[in-house]
Write a protein that holds these residues in place. Structure first.
Motif, PDB file in Angstrom:
ATOM      1  N   ILE A  20     -40.445 -15.355  50.476  1.00 37.60           N
ATOM      2  CA  ILE A  20     -40.197 -15.230  51.915  1.00 37.60           C
ATOM      3  C   ILE A  20     -39.689 -13.832  52.252  1.00 37.60           C
ATOM      4  O   ILE A  20     -40.108 -13.230  53.244  1.00 37.60           O
ATOM      5  N   ARG A  21     -38.831 -13.283  51.424  1.00 39.45           N
ATOM      6  CA  ARG A  21     -38.298 -11.931  51.671  1.00 39.45           C
ATOM      7  C   ARG A  21     -39.332 -10.833  51.451  1.00 39.45           C
ATOM      8  O   ARG A  21     -39.169  -9.718  51.939  1.00 39.45           O
ATOM      9  N   SER A  22     -40.400 -11.129  50.720  1.00 38.78           N
ATOM     10  CA  SER A  22     -41.375 -10.094  50.376  1.00 38.78           C
ATOM     11  C   SER A  22     -42.153  -9.581  51.584  1.00 38.78           C
ATOM     12  O   SER A  22     -42.737  -8.500  51.529  1.00 38.78           O
ATOM     13  N   ASP A  23     -42.172 -10.329  52.661  1.00 39.06           N
ATOM     14  CA  ASP A  23     -42.859  -9.914  53.885  1.00 39.06           C
ATOM     15  C   ASP A  23     -41.842  -9.940  55.020  1.00 39.06           C
ATOM     16  O   ASP A  23     -41.343 -11.017  55.377  1.00 39.06           O
ATOM     17  N   PRO A  24     -41.519  -8.784  55.604  1.00 40.39           N
ATOM     18  CA  PRO A  24     -40.507  -8.752  56.671  1.00 40.39           C
ATOM     19  C   PRO A  24     -40.826  -9.672  57.855  1.00 40.39           C
ATOM     20  O   PRO A  24     -39.924 -10.263  58.437  1.00 40.39           O
ATOM     21  N   ALA A  25     -42.112  -9.833  58.183  1.00 40.95           N
ATOM     22  CA  ALA A  25     -42.488 -10.719  59.291  1.00 40.95           C
ATOM     23  C   ALA A  25     -42.193 -12.176  58.940  1.00 40.95           C
ATOM     24  O   ALA A  25     -41.664 -12.928  59.764  1.00 40.95           O
ATOM     25  N   VAL A  26     -42.515 -12.565  57.717  1.00 41.42           N
ATOM     26  CA  VAL A  26     -42.245 -13.937  57.274  1.00 41.42           C
ATOM     27  C   VAL A  26     -40.734 -14.174  57.231  1.00 41.42           C
ATOM     28  O   VAL A  26     -40.253 -15.218  57.679  1.00 41.42           O
ATOM     29  N   PHE A  27     -40.005 -13.207  56.704  1.00 41.42           N
ATOM     30  CA  PHE A  27     -38.550 -13.347  56.613  1.00 41.42           C
ATOM     31  C   PHE A  27     -37.932 -13.504  58.001  1.00 41.42           C
ATOM     32  O   PHE A  27     -37.065 -14.360  58.212  1.00 41.42           O
ATOM     33  N   ALA A  28     -38.376 -12.727  58.966  1.00 40.35           N
ATOM     34  CA  ALA A  28     -37.850 -12.841  60.334  1.00 40.35           C
ATOM     35  C   ALA A  28     -38.160 -14.220  60.922  1.00 40.35           C
ATOM     36  O   ALA A  28     -37.302 -14.832  61.577  1.00 40.35           O
ATOM     37  N   LEU A  29     -39.371 -14.709  60.695  1.00 41.30           N
ATOM     38  CA  LEU A  29     -39.737 -16.042  61.184  1.00 41.30           C
ATOM     39  C   LEU A  29     -38.886 -17.112  60.514  1.00 41.30           C
ATOM     40  O   LEU A  29     -38.455 -18.075  61.157  1.00 41.30           O
ATOM     41  N   TRP A  30     -38.648 -16.968  59.209  1.00 42.30           N
ATOM     42  CA  TRP A  30     -37.830 -17.922  58.461  1.00 42.30           C
ATOM     43  C   TRP A  30     -36.415 -17.959  59.033  1.00 42.30           C
ATOM     44  O   TRP A  30     -35.862 -19.029  59.281  1.00 42.30           O
ATOM     45  N   GLN A  31     -35.852 -16.808  59.226  1.00 37.93           N
ATOM     46  CA  GLN A  31     -34.476 -16.727  59.726  1.00 37.93           C
ATOM     47  C   GLN A  31     -34.370 -17.310  61.139  1.00 37.93           C
ATOM     48  O   GLN A  31     -33.308 -17.786  61.536  1.00 37.93           O
ATOM     49  N   ASP A  32     -35.467 -17.275  61.896  1.00 41.85           N
ATOM     50  CA  ASP A  32     -35.477 -17.783  63.266  1.00 41.85           C
ATOM     51  C   ASP A  32     -35.662 -19.298  63.342  1.00 41.85           C
ATOM     52  O   ASP A  32     -35.436 -19.897  64.383  1.00 41.85           O
ATOM     53  N   LEU A  33     -36.064 -19.930  62.238  1.00 39.59           N
ATOM     54  CA  LEU A  33     -36.219 -21.389  62.234  1.00 39.59           C
ATOM     55  C   LEU A  33     -34.862 -22.065  62.411  1.00 39.59           C
ATOM     56  O   LEU A  33     -33.824 -21.507  62.044  1.00 39.59           O
ATOM     57  N   THR A  34     -34.884 -23.278  62.903  1.00 36.24           N
ATOM     58  CA  THR A  34     -33.661 -24.067  62.942  1.00 36.24           C
ATOM     59  C   THR A  34     -33.304 -24.477  61.510  1.00 36.24           C
ATOM     60  O   THR A  34     -34.180 -24.511  60.633  1.00 36.24           O
ATOM     61  N   PRO A  35     -32.047 -24.819  61.244  1.00 37.20           N
ATOM     62  CA  PRO A  35     -31.693 -25.307  59.908  1.00 37.20           C
ATOM     63  C   PRO A  35     -32.534 -26.514  59.500  1.00 37.20           C
ATOM     64  O   PRO A  35     -32.905 -26.639  58.332  1.00 37.20           O
ATOM     65  N   LEU A  36     -32.869 -27.373  60.450  1.00 39.33           N
ATOM     66  CA  LEU A  36     -33.703 -28.540  60.114  1.00 39.33           C
ATOM     67  C   LEU A  36     -35.122 -28.121  59.767  1.00 39.33           C
ATOM     68  O   LEU A  36     -35.739 -28.682  58.853  1.00 39.33           O
ATOM     69  N   GLY A  37     -35.658 -27.133  60.461  1.00 40.70           N
ATOM     70  CA  GLY A  37     -36.992 -26.638  60.144  1.00 40.70           C
ATOM     71  C   GLY A  37     -37.040 -26.030  58.752  1.00 40.70           C
ATOM     72  O   GLY A  37     -37.951 -26.304  57.965  1.00 40.70           O
ATOM     73  N   ARG A  38     -36.038 -25.206  58.425  1.00 35.40           N
ATOM     74  CA  ARG A  38     -35.972 -24.628  57.085  1.00 35.40           C
ATOM     75  C   ARG A  38     -35.832 -25.733  56.042  1.00 35.40           C
ATOM     76  O   ARG A  38     -36.437 -25.693  54.982  1.00 35.40           O
ATOM     77  N   ASN A  39     -35.015 -26.728  56.359  1.00 34.29           N
ATOM     78  CA  ASN A  39     -34.800 -27.836  55.433  1.00 34.29           C
ATOM     79  C   ASN A  39     -36.107 -28.551  55.104  1.00 34.29           C
ATOM     80  O   ASN A  39     -36.352 -28.912  53.951  1.00 34.29           O
ATOM     81  N   GLU A  40     -36.962 -28.759  56.110  1.00 34.81           N
ATOM     82  CA  GLU A  40     -38.232 -29.445  55.885  1.00 34.81           C
ATOM     83  C   GLU A  40     -39.121 -28.649  54.935  1.00 34.81           C
ATOM     84  O   GLU A  40     -39.719 -29.214  54.016  1.00 34.81           O
ATOM     85  N   GLY A  68     -47.395 -19.655  63.024  1.00 34.62           N
ATOM     86  CA  GLY A  68     -46.574 -20.142  64.126  1.00 34.62           C
ATOM     87  C   GLY A  68     -45.997 -21.528  63.925  1.00 34.62           C
ATOM     88  O   GLY A  68     -45.361 -22.073  64.831  1.00 34.62           O
ATOM     89  N   LYS A  69     -46.193 -22.096  62.762  1.00 34.81           N
ATOM     90  CA  LYS A  69     -45.660 -23.440  62.508  1.00 34.81           C
ATOM     91  C   LYS A  69     -44.171 -23.365  62.215  1.00 34.81           C
ATOM     92  O   LYS A  69     -43.674 -22.422  61.624  1.00 34.81           O
ATOM     93  N   ARG A  70     -43.459 -24.401  62.639  1.00 31.25           N
ATOM     94  CA  ARG A  70     -42.020 -24.445  62.450  1.00 31.25           C
ATOM     95  C   ARG A  70     -41.589 -25.594  61.550  1.00 31.25           C
ATOM     96  O   ARG A  70     -40.416 -25.802  61.283  1.00 31.25           O
ATOM     97  N   ARG A  71     -42.579 -26.340  61.073  1.00 32.72           N
ATOM     98  CA  ARG A  71     -42.386 -27.418  60.103  1.00 32.72           C
ATOM     99  C   ARG A  71     -43.616 -27.436  59.207  1.00 32.72           C
ATOM    100  O   ARG A  71     -44.706 -27.068  59.640  1.00 32.72           O
ATOM    101  N   PRO A  72     -43.503 -27.906  57.967  1.00 34.66           N
ATOM    102  CA  PRO A  72     -44.695 -27.954  57.115  1.00 34.66           C
ATOM    103  C   PRO A  72     -45.726 -28.934  57.649  1.00 34.66           C
ATOM    104  O   PRO A  72     -45.384 -30.025  58.114  1.00 34.66           O
ATOM    105  N   CYS A  73     -46.961 -28.525  57.557  1.00 35.12           N
ATOM    106  CA  CYS A  73     -48.059 -29.372  58.016  1.00 35.12           C
ATOM    107  C   CYS A  73     -48.175 -30.593  57.105  1.00 35.12           C
ATOM    108  O   CYS A  73     -48.074 -30.477  55.882  1.00 35.12           O
ATOM    109  N   CYS A  74     -48.373 -31.736  57.701  1.00 38.30           N
ATOM    110  CA  CYS A  74     -48.645 -32.976  56.954  1.00 38.30           C
ATOM    111  C   CYS A  74     -47.479 -33.405  56.059  1.00 38.30           C
ATOM    112  O   CYS A  74     -47.690 -33.999  55.001  1.00 38.30           O
ATOM    113  N   TRP A  75     -46.257 -33.117  56.430  1.00 38.97           N
ATOM    114  CA  TRP A  75     -45.076 -33.522  55.661  1.00 38.97           C
ATOM    115  C   TRP A  75     -44.323 -34.555  56.489  1.00 38.97           C
ATOM    116  O   TRP A  75     -43.966 -34.303  57.636  1.00 38.97           O
ATOM    117  N   PRO A  76     -44.047 -35.724  55.932  1.00 44.61           N
ATOM    118  CA  PRO A  76     -43.411 -36.799  56.704  1.00 44.61           C
ATOM    119  C   PRO A  76     -41.940 -36.567  57.004  1.00 44.61           C
ATOM    120  O   PRO A  76     -41.350 -37.283  57.789  1.00 44.61           O
TER     121      PRO A  76
END
Length: 100
Positions: A20-40, A68-76
């Motif tokens: 996640i840290r290897s791409d600054p854009a991905v890292f910024a998106l990760w940091q912007d997720l809610t704790p629940l989104g990151r948890n998923e 642009g996804k904020r949760r993993p696709c197809c994860w219950p």
């Protein structure tokens, strides 16, 4: 690794953090997720049984964030949270099935 936001229940392991840290854009998106989104995302990665699956899910996490996804696709959803009971589907398929 300091400055890396984790989930409500799960902590991202070093391999996921590096990816996640290897791409600054991905890292910024990760940091912007809610704790629940990151948890998923973390729970989805941690649920992988094989190293190859884990690697694929980490790679897919980065791709889905860029899509642009904020949760993993197809994860219950995470069954490890204690702030809400698992849904009937989670109980039947994810919890009871694993107990057998």
């Amino acid at each position: 690794m300091s400055g890396f936001a984790h989930g409500t229940v799960h902590t991202a392991q070093a391999d996921m953090q590096v990816a996640i840290r290897s791409d600054p854009a991905v890292f910024a998106l990760w940091q912007d997720l809610t704790p629940l989104g990151r948890n998923e995302f973390i729970c989805w990665v941690e649920d992988a049984k094989r190293p190859a699956t884990r690697e694929r899910r980490i790679r897919r996490t980065c791709e889905e964030l860029l899509e642009g996804k904020r949760r993993p696709c197809c994860w219950p959803g995470c069954i490890h949270r204690d702030d809400k009971p698992p849904s009937r589907w989670q109980q039947d398929v994810l919890i009871d099935k694993k107990a057998k």
